[in-house]
Design a protein around this motif. Structure first.
Motif, PDB file in Angstrom:
ATOM      1  N   PHE A 158       0.853  -1.182   0.000  1.00  0.00           N
ATOM      2  CA  PHE A 158       0.000   0.000   0.000  1.00  0.00           C
ATOM      3  C   PHE A 158       0.892   1.236   0.000  1.00  0.00           C
ATOM      4  CE2 PHE A 158      -2.540  -3.270   2.071  1.00  0.00           C
ATOM      5  CZ  PHE A 158      -3.770  -3.136   1.440  1.00  0.00           C
ATOM      6  N   VAL A 159       0.639   2.140  -0.939  1.00  0.00           N
ATOM      7  CA  VAL A 159       1.327   3.428  -0.960  1.00  0.00           C
ATOM      8  C   VAL A 159       0.451   4.399  -0.177  1.00  0.00           C
ATOM      9  CG1 VAL A 159       2.226   5.295  -2.373  1.00  0.00           C
ATOM     10  CG2 VAL A 159       2.416   2.927  -3.175  1.00  0.00           C
ATOM     11  N   LEU A 160       0.919   4.797   1.008  1.00  0.00           N
ATOM     12  CA  LEU A 160       0.138   5.648   1.896  1.00  0.00           C
ATOM     13  C   LEU A 160       0.292   7.124   1.584  1.00  0.00           C
ATOM     14  CD1 LEU A 160       0.998   3.833   5.258  1.00  0.00           C
ATOM     15  CD2 LEU A 160      -0.823   3.286   3.625  1.00  0.00           C
ATOM     16  N   GLY A 161       1.325   7.454   0.844  1.00  0.00           N
ATOM     17  CA  GLY A 161       1.624   8.846   0.515  1.00  0.00           C
ATOM     18  C   GLY A 161       3.061   8.929   0.045  1.00  0.00           C
ATOM     19  N   PRO A 162       3.544  10.111  -0.266  1.00  0.00           N
ATOM     20  CA  PRO A 162       4.931  10.268  -0.719  1.00  0.00           C
ATOM     21  C   PRO A 162       5.927   9.730   0.308  1.00  0.00           C
ATOM     22  CG  PRO A 162       3.677  12.289  -1.076  1.00  0.00           C
ATOM     23  CD  PRO A 162       2.809  11.395  -0.245  1.00  0.00           C
ATOM     24  N   GLY A 163       6.715   8.757  -0.105  1.00  0.00           N
ATOM     25  CA  GLY A 163       7.713   8.173   0.780  1.00  0.00           C
ATOM     26  C   GLY A 163       7.161   7.283   1.865  1.00  0.00           C
ATOM     27  N   ARG A 164       5.881   6.947   1.822  1.00  0.00           N
ATOM     28  CA  ARG A 164       5.248   6.120   2.852  1.00  0.00           C
ATOM     29  C   ARG A 164       4.653   4.877   2.215  1.00  0.00           C
ATOM     30  NH1 ARG A 164       0.814   8.649   4.718  1.00  0.00           N
ATOM     31  NH2 ARG A 164       0.764   7.408   6.644  1.00  0.00           N
ATOM     32  N   LEU A 165       5.218   3.743   2.601  1.00  0.00           N
ATOM     33  CA  LEU A 165       4.813   2.461   2.029  1.00  0.00           C
ATOM     34  C   LEU A 165       4.682   1.441   3.149  1.00  0.00           C
ATOM     35  CD1 LEU A 165       4.479   0.681  -0.641  1.00  0.00           C
ATOM     36  CD2 LEU A 165       6.912   0.148  -0.349  1.00  0.00           C
ATOM     37  N   THR A 166       3.673   0.578   3.047  1.00  0.00           N
ATOM     38  CA  THR A 166       3.544  -0.527   3.991  1.00  0.00           C
ATOM     39  C   THR A 166       3.194  -1.788   3.213  1.00  0.00           C
ATOM     40  OG1 THR A 166       2.462  -1.312   6.016  1.00  0.00           O
ATOM     41  CG2 THR A 166       1.078  -0.162   4.437  1.00  0.00           C
ATOM     42  N   ARG A 167       3.577  -2.914   3.774  1.00  0.00           N
ATOM     43  CA  ARG A 167       3.255  -4.208   3.178  1.00  0.00           C
ATOM     44  C   ARG A 167       2.503  -5.027   4.223  1.00  0.00           C
ATOM     45  NH1 ARG A 167       6.594  -5.351  -1.373  1.00  0.00           N
ATOM     46  NH2 ARG A 167       8.247  -3.806  -1.631  1.00  0.00           N
ATOM     47  N   ALA A 168       1.505  -5.743   3.774  1.00  0.00           N
ATOM     48  CA  ALA A 168       0.697  -6.568   4.674  1.00  0.00           C
ATOM     49  C   ALA A 168       0.874  -8.036   4.315  1.00  0.00           C
ATOM     50  CB  ALA A 168      -0.779  -6.187   4.571  1.00  0.00           C
ATOM     51  N   HIS A 169       1.429  -8.805   5.255  1.00  0.00           N
ATOM     52  CA  HIS A 169       1.471 -10.252   5.072  1.00  0.00           C
ATOM     53  C   HIS A 169       0.707 -10.903   6.227  1.00  0.00           C
ATOM     54  CE1 HIS A 169       4.903  -9.926   7.935  1.00  0.00           C
ATOM     55  NE2 HIS A 169       4.523 -11.127   8.311  1.00  0.00           N
ATOM     56  N   LEU A 170       0.398 -12.168   6.083  1.00  0.00           N
ATOM     57  CA  LEU A 170      -0.389 -12.869   7.095  1.00  0.00           C
ATOM     58  C   LEU A 170       0.513 -13.775   7.914  1.00  0.00           C
ATOM     59  CD1 LEU A 170      -3.183 -13.469   8.292  1.00  0.00           C
ATOM     60  CD2 LEU A 170      -3.444 -15.295   6.601  1.00  0.00           C
ATOM     61  N   ASP A 171       0.465 -13.612   9.226  1.00  0.00           N
ATOM     62  CA  ASP A 171       1.109 -14.550  10.139  1.00  0.00           C
ATOM     63  C   ASP A 171       0.155 -15.728  10.269  1.00  0.00           C
ATOM     64  OD1 ASP A 171       1.979 -16.013  12.338  1.00  0.00           O
ATOM     65  OD2 ASP A 171       2.692 -14.258  13.421  1.00  0.00           O
ATOM     66  N   TYR A 172       0.472 -16.835   9.597  1.00  0.00           N
ATOM     67  CA  TYR A 172      -0.453 -17.951   9.507  1.00  0.00           C
ATOM     68  C   TYR A 172      -0.665 -18.641  10.850  1.00  0.00           C
ATOM     69  CZ  TYR A 172       1.202 -17.202   4.745  1.00  0.00           C
ATOM     70  OH  TYR A 172       1.562 -16.621   3.558  1.00  0.00           O
ATOM     71  N   ASP A 173       0.334 -18.646  11.699  1.00  0.00           N
ATOM     72  CA  ASP A 173       0.195 -19.305  13.001  1.00  0.00           C
ATOM     73  C   ASP A 173      -0.682 -18.499  13.948  1.00  0.00           C
ATOM     74  OD1 ASP A 173       1.875 -21.554  12.456  1.00  0.00           O
ATOM     75  OD2 ASP A 173       3.610 -20.243  12.611  1.00  0.00           O
ATOM     76  N   ALA A 174      -0.609 -17.169  13.856  1.00  0.00           N
ATOM     77  CA  ALA A 174      -1.373 -16.312  14.770  1.00  0.00           C
ATOM     78  C   ALA A 174      -2.669 -15.813  14.161  1.00  0.00           C
ATOM     79  CB  ALA A 174      -0.524 -15.117  15.190  1.00  0.00           C
ATOM     80  N   CYS A 175      -2.901 -16.062  12.869  1.00  0.00           N
ATOM     81  CA  CYS A 175      -4.065 -15.532  12.151  1.00  0.00           C
ATOM     82  C   CYS A 175      -4.125 -14.014  12.316  1.00  0.00           C
ATOM     83  CB  CYS A 175      -5.359 -16.173  12.640  1.00  0.00           C
ATOM     84  SG  CYS A 175      -6.787 -15.872  11.531  1.00  0.00           S
TER      85      CYS A 175
END
Length: 295
Positions: A158-175
């Motif tokens: 996800f591009v949140l704004g200029p110079g701001r980026l986040t990635r979302a992955h799933l922790d399968y053990d913790a849901c």
């Protein structure tokens, strides 16, 4: 009178736990994760974390075929081992022939298709439970990533704004969905967006534990106890992630919408034939919900 039987010859306490698996794992269907191989958080998009050991004489360096990608990996299964099933010798022989043919023709389509169907049959045979939960969640989240952000890793950017980026992955053990930031300070804008997008989840901020670390946000769901519950949680994750796209990258969402409208949402779990007892589950409201408190 009791006799002392070689008590002086007993090894040290840790000598009783050598930490070495001496069982041949050839023909085993095993689960693997980050502890077995170093990879990007969430793993590669083609892998499903379920593998057939094609050569497992030594558990510390077992050659295993991921049943999603059709790639042969060398895994260290000596210290953490989850064996879900075993295949017959003719099945192993057929897989070995497909691996050889793939290497010669440089076309892995037949191997990948056969391996994936084998993996689904194993999951249908075993069913949903604590040992298989992580694999079911990985399959479901892989479908979401393919719909929203298909690339090499099983994560969504996800591009949140200029110079701001986040990635979302799933922790399968913790849901739990894990959103990583690039900053050591809390991101109030992202926090607000997460609490609005994932109304049914528990959103937590995880502060860095060491110098140079960055803030993470964990969106936690209850651990599912059935395939139906897992599908409900994954559907809620999908809606939340779509809400995040609509908020931060509406143009990207607009480009994805026609494709999903035409082909529909991927849902591998919906096609599995797993018997589960029919039951109706309803949330119980907390005590005195809706009543007035008298001071």
């Amino acid at each position: 009178m009791l006799q002392n039987v070689h008590t002086d010859a007993r090894p040290e306490a840790m000598g009783d736990v050598p930490g070495i698996c001496e069982l041949s794992l050839t023909r085993a269907i095993v689960q693997y994760r980050d502890v077995h191989e170093m990879d990007t958080p969430g793993g590669r998009i083609e892998d499903i974390g379920l593998a057939l050991v094609v050569e497992g004489r030594y558990a510390a360096s077992a050659e295993a075929l991921d049943l999603g990608s059709g790639q042969v990996k060398v895994l260290d299964l000596s210290t953490e081992l989850v064996v879900l099933d075993w295949v017959y010798e003719p099945t192993l022989q057929h897989v070995s022939e497909l691996i050889t043919a793939t290497a010669a023709a440089r076309d892995d389509e037949s191997l990948r298709r056969y391996g994936f169907q084998l993996g689904l049959r194993v999951l249908e045979r075993i069913g949903f439970g604590p040992l298989t939960r992580a694999t079911f969640l990985r399959l479901g989240y892989r479908d979401i990533c393919r719909d929203l952000d298909l690339h090499e890793g099983t994560s969504i950017r996800f591009v949140l704004g200029p110079g701001r980026l986040t990635r979302a992955h799933l922790d399968y053990d913790a849901c739990a969905l894990v959103f990583r930031t690039a900053f050591a300070e809390p991101d109030t804008h992202l926090e607000h967006a997460l609490t609005e997008a994932f109304l049914t989840a528990d959103v937590r901020r995880v502060e860095p534990s060491e110098v140079g670390g960055t803030v993470e946000y964990h969106v936690r769901y209850p651990l599912p106890t059935s395939l139906g519950e897992a599908r409900v949680s994954l559907a809620q994750m999908r809606r939340g992630l779509l809400s995040m796209l609509a908020r931060f990258e509406p143009d990207r969402l607009a480009s994805l919408a026609p494709v999903m409208d035409t082909f529909g949402e991927r849902e591998t779990l919906g096609g599995l034939k797993i018997h589960e007892p029919l039951s109706r589950v309803a949330s119980v409201p907390p005590p005195f919900a809706g009543s007035h408190v008298v001071h």
